[in-house]
Design an enzyme around this catalytic site. Structure first.
Site, short mmCIF file in Angstrom:
data_model
loop_
_atom_site.label_atom_id
_atom_site.label_comp_id
_atom_site.label_asym_id
_atom_site.label_seq_id
_atom_site.Cartn_x
_atom_site.Cartn_y
_atom_site.Cartn_z
N VAL A 1 7.85 30.61 61.63
CA VAL A 1 7.69 29.26 61.07
C VAL A 1 7.08 29.27 59.66
O VAL A 1 7.57 28.57 58.77
CB VAL A 1 6.87 28.37 62.03
CG1 VAL A 1 6.77 26.94 61.50
CG2 VAL A 1 7.49 28.36 63.43
N CYS B 1 -3.59 23.60 55.50
CA CYS B 1 -3.80 25.04 55.65
C CYS B 1 -2.94 25.82 54.66
O CYS B 1 -1.80 25.46 54.39
CB CYS B 1 -3.41 25.47 57.06
SG CYS B 1 -4.53 24.87 58.31
N ARG C 1 5.23 25.22 52.70
CA ARG C 1 5.15 23.87 53.25
C ARG C 1 5.78 22.80 52.35
O ARG C 1 5.10 21.92 51.82
CB ARG C 1 3.70 23.53 53.60
CG ARG C 1 3.08 24.58 54.50
CD ARG C 1 1.80 24.15 55.14
NE ARG C 1 2.03 23.37 56.35
CZ ARG C 1 1.06 22.89 57.11
NH1 ARG C 1 -0.18 23.08 56.77
NH2 ARG C 1 1.32 22.20 58.19
N ASP D 1 0.93 27.79 66.13
CA ASP D 1 -0.52 27.54 66.08
C ASP D 1 -1.29 28.42 67.07
O ASP D 1 -2.53 28.45 67.03
CB ASP D 1 -0.81 26.06 66.37
CG ASP D 1 -0.30 25.16 65.25
OD1 ASP D 1 0.01 25.68 64.16
OD2 ASP D 1 -0.21 23.93 65.47
N ARG E 1 -12.21 21.44 61.04
CA ARG E 1 -11.08 20.55 60.80
C ARG E 1 -10.36 20.20 62.09
O ARG E 1 -9.79 19.11 62.21
CB ARG E 1 -10.06 21.23 59.86
CG ARG E 1 -10.48 21.24 58.41
CD ARG E 1 -9.38 21.82 57.55
NE ARG E 1 -8.11 21.19 57.89
CZ ARG E 1 -6.93 21.78 57.80
NH1 ARG E 1 -6.83 23.00 57.36
NH2 ARG E 1 -5.84 21.15 58.14
N LYS F 1 -5.66 16.71 67.81
CA LYS F 1 -5.80 16.11 66.47
C LYS F 1 -4.42 15.86 65.85
O LYS F 1 -4.22 14.86 65.18
CB LYS F 1 -6.67 16.98 65.56
CG LYS F 1 -6.02 18.24 65.11
CD LYS F 1 -6.27 18.55 63.64
CE LYS F 1 -5.61 19.84 63.25
NZ LYS F 1 -4.58 19.81 62.26
N ASN F 2 -3.45 16.74 66.13
CA ASN F 2 -2.13 16.56 65.52
C ASN F 2 -1.35 15.40 66.13
O ASN F 2 -0.35 14.97 65.57
CB ASN F 2 -1.31 17.85 65.59
CG ASN F 2 -1.81 18.88 64.58
OD1 ASN F 2 -2.58 18.54 63.68
ND2 ASN F 2 -1.39 20.12 64.74
N ARG G 1 -2.51 18.00 55.21
CA ARG G 1 -1.04 17.94 55.26
C ARG G 1 -0.57 16.64 55.93
O ARG G 1 0.40 16.02 55.52
CB ARG G 1 -0.53 19.17 56.02
CG ARG G 1 0.91 19.14 56.43
CD ARG G 1 1.83 19.59 55.33
NE ARG G 1 3.23 19.53 55.74
CZ ARG G 1 4.26 19.79 54.94
NH1 ARG G 1 4.04 20.13 53.69
NH2 ARG G 1 5.49 19.70 55.37
#
Ligand code: EPU
Length: 417
Positions: free
Chosen positions: A327, A117, A122, A305, A398, A22-23, A93
């Site tokens: 991160v 998220c 962020r 992730d 999602r 998805k990213n 995002r």
């Protein structure tokens, strides 16, 4: 709102297929706005974040067709507005990726601080500073940013922090900046490489993607084309971790093991038996697995992730180790619930926890705070004795397509109620 009901403690067995990332797909939807011609996007996961992206595009007046499952055709012949819908953008995002093509196509873009998220602060400073470096003007109202530029100019920009979407956004904008752009300290994630490959296939001139230095030569027009979404390395890694944690024999198909090098190296050192093929990873049950400390990093390091599902695995392995999440400062909060399930976890500070294993986990009722933590709770519930109820399933939807159906096929006792 549906819940997942999971009865854990069983071994799983079989083959599970990985969907498109998805990213990666989300950025292809953004890149499709750089051209007025058709862009066909294939192997798209049918997940909520993609639906939000489609809504955003339709809201801009862009035509999006969905001729068959996992395939979309985007035609941005006309774009009606430079305003990215704030209500939808706050849920996603990746909405910020649209800033680059709108700036290029319309000379102006307005957007809110993007949502997504709840895993840390962020910020979006690298986007702002990067667009500024290319000659754009930034206006920051109370809730909205407006970026405008009649023409972008090639420049050198050094990312102060390595940012995946930041690298992708500036790479796209630089395609239309006059002259040459040099980007330094870029993200090297496979999603960045895949986007650069697609842009070049449409006529762009991008070199160096996958290294910290990207060089872009400006062009006037981009053609349409076809984007084939790369396999989701995070989904593949999560399934591999699930197999190891439940001591199951699972073949994970349609993935790219090269994208999982760091995780697989850790598996090897931990004593987890694995067989690798060109497009599969097969995990075999291992009686005793050694615990190993991890430190999340940008690619090719250990992905943030995968931190959450890996923590669950560490509750099922032998030893006391450190998990250092470098991160995001809020991405270990979810482990409080894991403690309540019986995990032996000591929180040291917002970025570091110690996990001592093995522990016997007990089923519980839990709310999913974010996408990856949601997946980790599923892994924990499948390891745990008894029933777990996982709420706020939207978070899992999602990013993971019909996860319960795919897990049922390998023997998991999981239902959506
Ligand atoms: N950062 C800044 N300033 C910025 C942008 C980022 O300081 O302007 C910092 C962030 O706060 C963070 C670090 O840089 O500490 C990395 O953030 P990055 O920009 O790389 O993250 P992203 O591009 O917003 C993507 C994925 C995330 C994944 C990260 C890191 C998408 C849509 N999202 O986010 O995926 O965690 O890269 O690999 O591509 C997820 O799928 O669950 C997810 C959160």
């Amino acid at each position: 709102m549906p819940n997942f009901i999971i009865n854990g403690g069983k071994k799983l067995k079989g083959t599970i297929e990985v969907k498109g990332a998805k990213n990666a797909a989300l950025k292809a939807f953004g890149a499709a706005l750089l051209t007025s011609q058709d862009v066909v996007i294939k192997n798209v996961p049918e997940v909520e974040d993609i639906r939000r992206m489609v809504e955003l595009l339709e809201n801009l007046g862009v035509k999006v067709r969905h001729p068959e499952e996992s395939q979309y055709v985007v035609t941005a012949k006309k774009i009606n507005t430079y305003i990215i819908n704030p209500e939808i953008a706050k849920k996603l995002r990746a909405s910020i990726i649209l800033a680059a093509p709108l700036l290029v196509r319309l000379g102006k873009v307005t957007f809110p601080h993007p949502g997504g998220c709840v895993i840390g602060e962020r910020p979006i400073d690298v986007f702002i500073d990067g667009f500024k470096a290319l000659g754009a003007r930034i206006d920051h109202g109370e809730n909205l940013y407006t970026i405008s530029a009649k023409k972008l100019k090639g420049a050198k920009f050094v990312f102060p922090n390595i940012s995946v979407t930041g690298t992708e956004a500036l790479m796209m904008a630089a395609c239309f900046a006059e002259g040459e752009t040099i980007l330094k300290n870029c993200a090297c994630e496979p999603e960045v490489v895949s986007l650069a490959y697609f842009l070049n296939s449409c006529g762009a001139k991008v070199e160096g993607a996958g290294t910290p230095y990207i060089w872009v030569k400006g062009i006037k027009n981009l053609n349409g084309g076809e984007y084939n979404t790369i396999p989701d390395r995070i989904e593949a890694g999560s399934f591999a971790i699930l197999a190891a944690a439940t001591r199951s024999h699972i073949k994970i198909k349609n993935c790219n093991p090269e994208h999982l090098d760091c995780l697989l190296g850790i598996f090897d050192r931990a004593g987890i038996k694995v067989k690798l093929g060109k497009d599969f990873v097969e995990v075999f049950p291992s009686k005793e697995i050694r615990s190993l400390s991890i430190r999340t990093r940008e690619y090719p390091g250990f992905p943030t992730d995968l931190q959450a599902p890996f923590c669950v695995l560490l509750t099922q392995t032998t030893g006391q180790v450190l998990v250092h999440e470098t991160v995001y400062e809020g991405r270990l909060n979810w482990t409080n619930e894991l403690k309540r399930m019986g995990a032996d976890i000591l929180s040291l500070d917002p970025h570091r926890i110690e996990i001592k294993g093995p522990s016997i986990l007990r089923g519980r009722e839990i709310e999913s705070p974010d996408l990856r933590a949601g997946m980790a709770y599923i892994v924990a519930a499948l390891c745990a004795n008894g029933e777990s109820i996982i709420g706020n399933v939207y978070q899992v939807d999602r990013g993971y397509e019909k996860i319960e159906e795919r897990l049922q096929k390998i023997g998991a006792d999981i239902r959506r109620i």
